[in-house]
Design a protein around this motif. Structure first.
Motif, PDB file in Angstrom:
ATOM      1  N   ASN A 130       0.836  -1.211   0.000  1.00 32.31           N
ATOM      2  CA  ASN A 130       0.000   0.000   0.000  1.00 32.31           C
ATOM      3  C   ASN A 130       0.863   1.250   0.000  1.00 32.31           C
ATOM      4  O   ASN A 130       0.590   2.201  -0.739  1.00 32.31           O
ATOM      5  CB  ASN A 130      -0.890   0.031   1.244  1.00 32.31           C
ATOM      6  CG  ASN A 130      -2.112  -0.840   1.085  1.00 32.31           C
ATOM      7  OD1 ASN A 130      -2.372  -1.358  -0.005  1.00 32.31           O
ATOM      8  ND2 ASN A 130      -2.872  -1.020   2.153  1.00 32.31           N
ATOM      9  N   TYR A 136       0.464   3.873  -2.983  1.00 33.00           N
ATOM     10  CA  TYR A 136      -0.143   5.191  -2.721  1.00 33.00           C
ATOM     11  C   TYR A 136       0.911   6.286  -2.548  1.00 33.00           C
ATOM     12  O   TYR A 136       0.635   7.339  -2.004  1.00 33.00           O
ATOM     13  CB  TYR A 136      -1.082   5.106  -1.516  1.00 33.00           C
ATOM     14  CG  TYR A 136      -2.238   4.160  -1.799  1.00 33.00           C
ATOM     15  CD1 TYR A 136      -3.097   4.405  -2.870  1.00 33.00           C
ATOM     16  CD2 TYR A 136      -2.436   3.002  -1.057  1.00 33.00           C
ATOM     17  CE1 TYR A 136      -4.128   3.520  -3.175  1.00 33.00           C
ATOM     18  CE2 TYR A 136      -3.470   2.122  -1.353  1.00 33.00           C
ATOM     19  CZ  TYR A 136      -4.307   2.392  -2.419  1.00 33.00           C
ATOM     20  OH  TYR A 136      -5.325   1.527  -2.733  1.00 33.00           O
ATOM     21  N   ILE A 154     -11.157   2.925   6.354  1.00 33.56           N
ATOM     22  CA  ILE A 154     -10.278   2.138   5.482  1.00 33.56           C
ATOM     23  C   ILE A 154     -10.097   0.689   5.937  1.00 33.56           C
ATOM     24  O   ILE A 154      -9.610  -0.124   5.176  1.00 33.56           O
ATOM     25  CB  ILE A 154      -8.886   2.813   5.320  1.00 33.56           C
ATOM     26  CG1 ILE A 154      -8.259   3.043   6.686  1.00 33.56           C
ATOM     27  CG2 ILE A 154      -8.981   4.083   4.501  1.00 33.56           C
ATOM     28  CD1 ILE A 154      -6.826   3.526   6.606  1.00 33.56           C
ATOM     29  N   TYR A 186     -13.754  -0.845   1.257  1.00 30.94           N
ATOM     30  CA  TYR A 186     -13.690   0.629   1.258  1.00 30.94           C
ATOM     31  C   TYR A 186     -12.396   1.099   0.596  1.00 30.94           C
ATOM     32  O   TYR A 186     -11.307   0.622   0.904  1.00 30.94           O
ATOM     33  CB  TYR A 186     -13.767   1.197   2.687  1.00 30.94           C
ATOM     34  CG  TYR A 186     -13.880   2.699   2.628  1.00 30.94           C
ATOM     35  CD1 TYR A 186     -15.121   3.312   2.432  1.00 30.94           C
ATOM     36  CD2 TYR A 186     -12.739   3.512   2.670  1.00 30.94           C
ATOM     37  CE1 TYR A 186     -15.215   4.685   2.301  1.00 30.94           C
ATOM     38  CE2 TYR A 186     -12.846   4.885   2.548  1.00 30.94           C
ATOM     39  CZ  TYR A 186     -14.084   5.463   2.365  1.00 30.94           C
ATOM     40  OH  TYR A 186     -14.181   6.822   2.219  1.00 30.94           O
ATOM     41  N   ARG A 187     -12.528   2.054  -0.334  1.00 34.58           N
ATOM     42  CA  ARG A 187     -11.352   2.692  -0.939  1.00 34.58           C
ATOM     43  C   ARG A 187     -11.575   4.200  -0.854  1.00 34.58           C
ATOM     44  O   ARG A 187     -12.654   4.688  -1.197  1.00 34.58           O
ATOM     45  CB  ARG A 187     -11.169   2.274  -2.399  1.00 34.58           C
ATOM     46  CG  ARG A 187     -11.053   0.753  -2.580  1.00 34.58           C
ATOM     47  CD  ARG A 187     -10.447   0.403  -3.936  1.00 34.58           C
ATOM     48  NE  ARG A 187      -9.065   0.824  -4.023  1.00 34.58           N
ATOM     49  CZ  ARG A 187      -8.507   1.379  -5.090  1.00 34.58           C
ATOM     50  NH1 ARG A 187      -9.237   1.609  -6.175  1.00 34.58           N
ATOM     51  NH2 ARG A 187      -7.245   1.745  -5.092  1.00 34.58           N
ATOM     52  N   SER A 188     -10.557   4.931  -0.420  1.00 37.44           N
ATOM     53  CA  SER A 188     -10.753   6.374  -0.254  1.00 37.44           C
ATOM     54  C   SER A 188     -10.897   7.035  -1.626  1.00 37.44           C
ATOM     55  O   SER A 188     -10.498   6.461  -2.649  1.00 37.44           O
ATOM     56  CB  SER A 188      -9.566   6.979   0.493  1.00 37.44           C
ATOM     57  OG  SER A 188      -8.426   6.944  -0.340  1.00 37.44           O
ATOM     58  N   ALA A 243      -7.616   7.438  -3.258  1.00 36.63           N
ATOM     59  CA  ALA A 243      -7.055   6.180  -3.765  1.00 36.63           C
ATOM     60  C   ALA A 243      -7.724   5.804  -5.074  1.00 36.63           C
ATOM     61  O   ALA A 243      -7.065   5.361  -6.011  1.00 36.63           O
ATOM     62  CB  ALA A 243      -7.248   5.075  -2.734  1.00 36.63           C
ATOM     63  N   ARG A 244      -9.047   6.004  -5.140  1.00 34.45           N
ATOM     64  CA  ARG A 244      -9.762   5.659  -6.382  1.00 34.45           C
ATOM     65  C   ARG A 244      -9.307   6.544  -7.522  1.00 34.45           C
ATOM     66  O   ARG A 244      -9.188   6.103  -8.658  1.00 34.45           O
ATOM     67  CB  ARG A 244     -11.275   5.743  -6.161  1.00 34.45           C
ATOM     68  CG  ARG A 244     -11.808   4.425  -5.581  1.00 34.45           C
ATOM     69  CD  ARG A 244     -13.303   4.379  -5.462  1.00 34.45           C
ATOM     70  NE  ARG A 244     -13.736   4.937  -4.175  1.00 34.45           N
ATOM     71  CZ  ARG A 244     -14.529   5.978  -4.034  1.00 34.45           C
ATOM     72  NH1 ARG A 244     -15.001   6.597  -5.089  1.00 34.45           N
ATOM     73  NH2 ARG A 244     -14.850   6.403  -2.836  1.00 34.45           N
ATOM     74  N   ASN A 268      -7.287   2.636 -10.272  1.00 35.15           N
ATOM     75  CA  ASN A 268      -8.523   1.861 -10.147  1.00 35.15           C
ATOM     76  C   ASN A 268      -8.225   0.406  -9.790  1.00 35.15           C
ATOM     77  O   ASN A 268      -9.102  -0.414  -9.694  1.00 35.15           O
ATOM     78  CB  ASN A 268      -9.377   1.963 -11.418  1.00 35.15           C
ATOM     79  CG  ASN A 268      -8.632   1.444 -12.625  1.00 35.15           C
ATOM     80  OD1 ASN A 268      -7.487   1.023 -12.485  1.00 35.15           O
ATOM     81  ND2 ASN A 268      -9.256   1.496 -13.789  1.00 35.15           N
ATOM     82  N   GLY A 272      -7.215  -2.210  -7.066  1.00 42.09           N
ATOM     83  CA  GLY A 272      -7.308  -2.270  -5.594  1.00 42.09           C
ATOM     84  C   GLY A 272      -8.633  -2.897  -5.241  1.00 42.09           C
ATOM     85  O   GLY A 272      -9.622  -2.675  -5.932  1.00 42.09           O
ATOM     86  N   THR A 273      -8.614  -3.680  -4.167  1.00 39.68           N
ATOM     87  CA  THR A 273      -9.838  -4.403  -3.820  1.00 39.68           C
ATOM     88  C   THR A 273     -10.513  -3.840  -2.576  1.00 39.68           C
ATOM     89  O   THR A 273     -11.658  -4.144  -2.305  1.00 39.68           O
ATOM     90  CB  THR A 273      -9.494  -5.880  -3.526  1.00 39.68           C
ATOM     91  OG1 THR A 273      -8.599  -5.908  -2.399  1.00 39.68           O
ATOM     92  CG2 THR A 273      -8.841  -6.543  -4.718  1.00 39.68           C
ATOM     93  N   GLY A 274      -9.765  -3.065  -1.810  1.00 42.32           N
ATOM     94  CA  GLY A 274     -10.323  -2.589  -0.543  1.00 42.32           C
ATOM     95  C   GLY A 274     -10.394  -3.709   0.481  1.00 42.32           C
ATOM     96  O   GLY A 274     -11.132  -3.629   1.468  1.00 42.32           O
TER      97      GLY A 274
END
Ligand code: ADP
Length: 457
Positions: free
Chosen positions: A355, A359, A396, A401-403, A406-407, A411, A413-415
């Motif tokens: 992460n 990020y 988070i 959940y994805r912030s 982050a989105r 795109n 990412g699974t959260g």
């Protein structure tokens, strides 16, 4: 922000509005014993100061003897507690009652030796009634209240009618010997004791009813949660093989005919592979998330945590290099050894480092620090990336959940990474915290115990 890691799957024992077990009652008794140490030592100190030091005309010998008796009795209770395991709740409850009766008798003797009705400390009986309402239910609370009333009333009339010796308190006036004063004091005493018993019983009955209701609700929630987990497990299992088959089919098609394909077709298939890889990741994450009961004694091994962190970080160096990131690792010397589940520890470290890299902004810095704090190993993963808005920091750790940031950044990412990290940290008996400033970076800190243990349910 600190993440609350109370295990949500840990049920409150049914009937816990009474005592959950003999052992938990024993814990309360231990607390009770501490109070008694305080009371006995208090009596001895006051009597020594007032009677011996200041030479006040009080019954020093009798009072000291009662204080010492109280100390001895308490020693017996404590030794018994250490020597015998609490197994039978009925025996433990009987023991509490015996202790309470002895305490009430001791208090009555102390009062008799120090003025009886003249002594304002007579209201110490109230403490016993309050403790009784914490330990017992309605009828038993009143039994203790009536016993206190009986003992004190008998003591007062015993003195009044000359059946018991009276030790006049130098601070009390002669009025204390008059029947009207005695009756008034006894009246107020009865009223206060019975009122306390009534209020104590009402409050505790109300609290126990609320607790019972919560236990029932928790049972329902746990059942729903288990159904959800079973459903996820089922879906994950069923979906895994078709997704894998589809992915390897498209990859094989690309390998065999990729060169001859029209660019637009190839592009579609490339995108299909990328989406299928993402689906595979989700399936894998869901499998991790719904995996249960891994923490068994036989799965625990001694792990060189320095080595694990170094290897896991090395595995992500290519990814970091693609974004021209500086990836620093600082490890303690000597290495930290943990008794833990290797795969779970690896997943925790890998997800946090991954992460931090994903990020981060190009050319940024990610640092991974391991600190030995004695009982725990603290892993700090810090980045200078996109950060997390304050109002999103609670969210988070929720599944999927994805912030917003982050989105926008990616795109992919699974959260599911952080929920898995939290679940694993929780199962290993650790804690996780996040500190972050939107636009400036984030720091995730995980503390893992030297030896993970199965939580008591
Ligand atoms: P994802 O697959 O989306 O990364 P995670 O569960 O690992 O899923 O993380 C959940 C969300 O937490 C991410 O979508 C992102 O919004 C936020 N997050 C996690 N780690 C970081 C980080 N180091 N910096 C900024 N945001 C982060």
């Amino acid at each position: 922000m600190r993440c609350d890691l109370r295990n949500p799957n840990e049920p409150i024992a049914p009937g816990s509005s009474q005592f959950v077990s003999a052992a938990s009652l024993r814990e309360r008794l231990d607390w009770f014993n501490k109070l008694r140490w305080g009371a006995a030592v208090g009596v001895l100190v006051v009597v020594l100061i007032a009677g011996v030091g200041l030479k006040a005309p009080i019954e020093v010998r009798g009072l000291l003897l009662t204080g010492v008796m109280l100390l001895l009795l308490n020693t017996v209770y404590v030794l018994r507690g250490r020597r015998f395991k609490a197994v039978d709740i009925a025996i433990e409850l009987r023991l509490v009652k015996v202790q309470m009766v002895c305490d009430l008798v001791a208090l009555t003797v102390l009062l008799n030796l120090s003025g009886g009705v003249e002594n304002p400390l007579l209201f110490l009986y109230v403490i016993h009634v309050i403790i009784a309402s914490l330990l017992f239910k309605g009828r038993e609370i009143f039994q203790i209240a009536w016993l206190a009333i009986f003992l004190f009333t008998a003591e007062v009339f015993g003195e009044y009618f000359g059946l018991l010796p009276h030790h006049h308190l130098p601070t009390a006036g002669e009025v204390a010997h008059e029947l009207s004063f005695i009756l008034m004091t006894l009246g107020s005493f009865w009223l206060v004791i019975l009122f306390c018993a009534y209020v104590g019983a009402r409050i505790m009955t109300h609290n126990r009813a609320i607790k019972d209701e919560l236990v029932v609700h928790q049972g329902v929630l746990l059942a729903e949660d288990r159904a959800k987990t079973d459903f996820f497990r089922f879906v994950t299992h069923e979906i895994k093989s078709p997704v894998n088959t589809a992915q390897s089919g498209v990859e094989t098609a690309l390998e065999l005919g990729g060169e001859t394909m029209a660019p637009s077709v190839r592009d579609v298939l490339d995108r299909a592979v990328s989406r299928l890889k993402q689906a595979t990741k989700i399936v894998q994450d869901l499998a991790d998330l719904t995996r249960g009961g891994i923490l068994k004694e036989e799965n625990l091994t001694e792990v060189d945590f320095n080595d694990l962190v170094a290897t896991t970080v090395d595995n992500q160096r290519d990814l970091a290099a693609r974004s021209r990131l500086e990836l620093n690792v600082l490890l303690p010397d000597p290495p930290v050894l943990l008794t833990t589940i290797r795969t779970m520890a690896e997943t925790i470290v890998a997800n946090l480092v991954n992460n931090a890299i994903r990020y981060s902004r190009e050319g940024g810095r990610v640092s991974v620090r391991l600190v030995d704090t004695g009982k725990r190993a603290r892993l700090v993963v810090e980045d200078e990336g996109i950060g997390i808005e304050e109002n999103e920091q609670d969210l988070i750790f929720d599944e999927f959940y994805r912030s917003t940031a982050a989105r926008e950044a990616s795109n992919l990412g699974t959260g599911l990474g952080l929920p898995i990290v939290r679940k694993f940290v929780e199962e290993l008996g650790g804690t996780i915290e996040v500190e972050s400033r939107a636009g400036h970076g984030s720091t995730f800190t995980v503390a893992l115990p030297r030896k993970s243990r199965k939580r008591r349910s």
